[in-house]
Design a protein around this motif. Structure first.
Motif, PDB file in Angstrom:
ATOM      1  N   ILE A 278      70.600  80.622  15.682  1.00 29.95           N
ATOM      2  CA  ILE A 278      70.467  79.761  14.501  1.00 29.95           C
ATOM      3  C   ILE A 278      71.223  78.448  14.688  1.00 29.95           C
ATOM      4  O   ILE A 278      70.675  77.356  14.473  1.00 29.95           O
ATOM      5  N   VAL A 279      72.488  78.524  15.104  1.00 24.97           N
ATOM      6  CA  VAL A 279      73.279  77.298  15.255  1.00 24.97           C
ATOM      7  C   VAL A 279      72.757  76.450  16.409  1.00 24.97           C
ATOM      8  O   VAL A 279      72.810  75.214  16.369  1.00 24.97           O
ATOM      9  N   CYS A 280      72.218  77.108  17.437  1.00 24.50           N
ATOM     10  CA  CYS A 280      71.684  76.374  18.579  1.00 24.50           C
ATOM     11  C   CYS A 280      70.407  75.630  18.189  1.00 24.50           C
ATOM     12  O   CYS A 280      70.206  74.470  18.581  1.00 24.50           O
ATOM     13  N   GLY A 281      69.544  76.281  17.421  1.00 25.25           N
ATOM     14  CA  GLY A 281      68.319  75.628  16.959  1.00 25.25           C
ATOM     15  C   GLY A 281      68.622  74.380  16.146  1.00 25.25           C
ATOM     16  O   GLY A 281      67.962  73.348  16.297  1.00 25.25           O
ATOM     17  N   LEU A 282      69.643  74.465  15.291  1.00 27.28           N
ATOM     18  CA  LEU A 282      70.056  73.304  14.507  1.00 27.28           C
ATOM     19  C   LEU A 282      70.587  72.201  15.413  1.00 27.28           C
ATOM     20  O   LEU A 282      70.241  71.026  15.247  1.00 27.28           O
ATOM     21  N   GLY A 283      71.411  72.568  16.382  1.00 25.22           N
ATOM     22  CA  GLY A 283      71.962  71.576  17.300  1.00 25.22           C
ATOM     23  C   GLY A 283      70.896  70.909  18.145  1.00 25.22           C
ATOM     24  O   GLY A 283      70.953  69.705  18.405  1.00 25.22           O
ATOM     25  N   TYR A 284      69.896  71.688  18.571  1.00 20.15           N
ATOM     26  CA  TYR A 284      68.793  71.129  19.354  1.00 20.15           C
ATOM     27  C   TYR A 284      68.020  70.088  18.542  1.00 20.15           C
ATOM     28  O   TYR A 284      67.734  68.988  19.025  1.00 20.15           O
ATOM     29  N   ALA A 285      67.641  70.470  17.324  1.00 24.00           N
ATOM     30  CA  ALA A 285      66.835  69.572  16.493  1.00 24.00           C
ATOM     31  C   ALA A 285      67.606  68.308  16.135  1.00 24.00           C
ATOM     32  O   ALA A 285      67.064  67.194  16.186  1.00 24.00           O
ATOM     33  N   GLU A 286      68.873  68.470  15.774  1.00 20.49           N
ATOM     34  CA  GLU A 286      69.689  67.314  15.387  1.00 20.49           C
ATOM     35  C   GLU A 286      69.877  66.383  16.580  1.00 20.49           C
ATOM     36  O   GLU A 286      69.790  65.155  16.458  1.00 20.49           O
ATOM     37  N   GLY A 287      70.120  66.956  17.746  1.00 22.96           N
ATOM     38  CA  GLY A 287      70.300  66.143  18.939  1.00 22.96           C
ATOM     39  C   GLY A 287      69.027  65.422  19.340  1.00 22.96           C
ATOM     40  O   GLY A 287      69.072  64.283  19.830  1.00 22.96           O
ATOM     41  N   ALA A 288      67.867  66.069  19.146  1.00 22.87           N
ATOM     42  CA  ALA A 288      66.595  65.440  19.491  1.00 22.87           C
ATOM     43  C   ALA A 288      66.330  64.219  18.619  1.00 22.87           C
ATOM     44  O   ALA A 288      65.833  63.192  19.093  1.00 22.87           O
ATOM     45  N   VAL A 289      66.654  64.331  17.339  1.00 18.18           N
ATOM     46  CA  VAL A 289      66.473  63.193  16.433  1.00 18.18           C
ATOM     47  C   VAL A 289      67.373  62.032  16.858  1.00 18.18           C
ATOM     48  O   VAL A 289      66.946  60.877  16.914  1.00 18.18           O
ATOM     49  N   LEU A 290      68.611  62.350  17.185  1.00 24.27           N
ATOM     50  CA  LEU A 290      69.549  61.315  17.642  1.00 24.27           C
ATOM     51  C   LEU A 290      69.109  60.691  18.961  1.00 24.27           C
ATOM     52  O   LEU A 290      69.324  59.502  19.201  1.00 24.27           O
ATOM     53  N   SER A 291      68.488  61.504  19.824  1.00 25.12           N
ATOM     54  CA  SER A 291      68.078  61.010  21.146  1.00 25.12           C
ATOM     55  C   SER A 291      67.064  59.879  21.043  1.00 25.12           C
ATOM     56  O   SER A 291      66.966  59.043  21.944  1.00 25.12           O
ATOM     57  N   ARG A 292      66.313  59.856  19.961  1.00 24.16           N
ATOM     58  CA  ARG A 292      65.333  58.787  19.781  1.00 24.16           C
ATOM     59  C   ARG A 292      66.016  57.436  19.619  1.00 24.16           C
ATOM     60  O   ARG A 292      65.422  56.401  19.936  1.00 24.16           O
TER      61      ARG A 292
END
Length: 287
Positions: free
Chosen positions: A158-172
């Motif tokens: 759960i925490v990893c999925g949140l970190g992945y999605a948040e990081g992907a948005v920032l990566s843009r």
């Protein structure tokens, strides 16, 4: 080559790198305390990340990005590594890898909540089917095997999925490698302090494989893998590229059997292949 295909190539590279994380962690926690392993890998990767940011003279993130970077740090730098290290005290890496099959669903859900993506309804059918197969396998093993280990792995997903999605948005906005580097640097004051507090009193009893496990999770799992993974998510879409994580158990099982000599049952392989079959359908309806 279009942007979506490039994103899938980067994402697959990240998945291959991440597939060695749990076997390497399993080896490392045999001699290292789970908390020390978590903060040590973050410190090593954080210092390397700081060096990269200084070498390329990267601009500091905007004030509005700090909250998102904190979420990435809590989810990917501390949360997932610590929870999986604790879980691997109770379960084998082969068993824990099955739970990684839930990551595509968790990543897709947070991709909708945090990234504004809107996959078609059929996408969720395939994603839910893959996750249901994984959960069914875990339940079939019997909760008496290690309910603590299973719950820790579920929390890690759960925490990893949140970190992945948040990081992907920032990566843009910031770039893939910049996101993980800034998240690691942001964590350094805490991770360095905890590292000194939890380090072993003596290293005489630390085996060679444990040191290799620490090196792998520090360099590849904590830094290099994220450089490819975040770029892939940003270019190919969080929900779509996130489905590549269905392949991670397959790679992980092979590593667990080859390097750790852990038994991989036919039921594990059947579940993995069935889950992998869902990725084609999910990808088709991700946009």
């Amino acid at each position: 080559m279009d942007k979506t295909t490039t994103g899938w190539i980067y994402g697959l590279t990240g998945v291959v790198i991440f597939s060695g994380s749990l076997p390497a962690t399993r080896v490392a926690v045999m001699d290292f305390d789970p908390l020390f392993l978590t903060v040590a890998r973050a410190v090593i990767a954080g210092l390397l990340g700081l060096g990269l940011l200084l070498a390329f003279r990267e601009k500091r993130p905007a004030r509005g990005d700090i909250v998102s970077l904190t979420i990435v740090a809590l989810g990917c730098v501390v949360g997932f590594p610590l929870l999986t290290a604790l879980a691997l005290k109770h379960v084998t890496s082969a068993h824990s890898i099955v739970f990684i099959g839930l990551l595509p669903l968790a990543t897709a859900i947070f991709g909708v909540l945090r990234g504004g993506e809107r996959p078609r309804p059929a996408f969720w059918i395939f994603s839910l089917l893959g996750s249901a197969l994984v959960c069914s396998y875990a339940l079939a093993q019997g909760l008496s095997a290690s309910p603590v280990g299973d719950l820790l792995m579920l929390a890690a997903v759960i925490v990893c999925g949140l970190g992945y999605a948040e990081g992907a948005v920032l990566s843009r906005r910031l770039g893939g490698w910049q996101v993980i580097c800034w998240a690691l640097v942001l964590s350094l004051p805490v991770t360095i302090t905890l590292c000194f507090m939890t380090m072993p009193h003596s290293i005489d009893g630390i085996s060679g494989p444990a040191w290799l496990g620490l090196i792998y999770v520090s360099l590849f799992s904590m830094l290099i893998g994220f450089i490819f993974w975040y770029r892939g998510l940003a270019q190919g879409g969080i929900a779509a590229v996130g489905q590549l994580q269905f392949l991670q158990p397959f790679f992980g099982f092979a590593l667990a059997a080859t390097l750790l000599k852990e038994s991989v049952s036919w039921s594990m392989l059947i579940v993995t292949l069935a889950v992998v079959a869902c990725v084609a359908g999910a990808r088709k309806f991700a946009h």
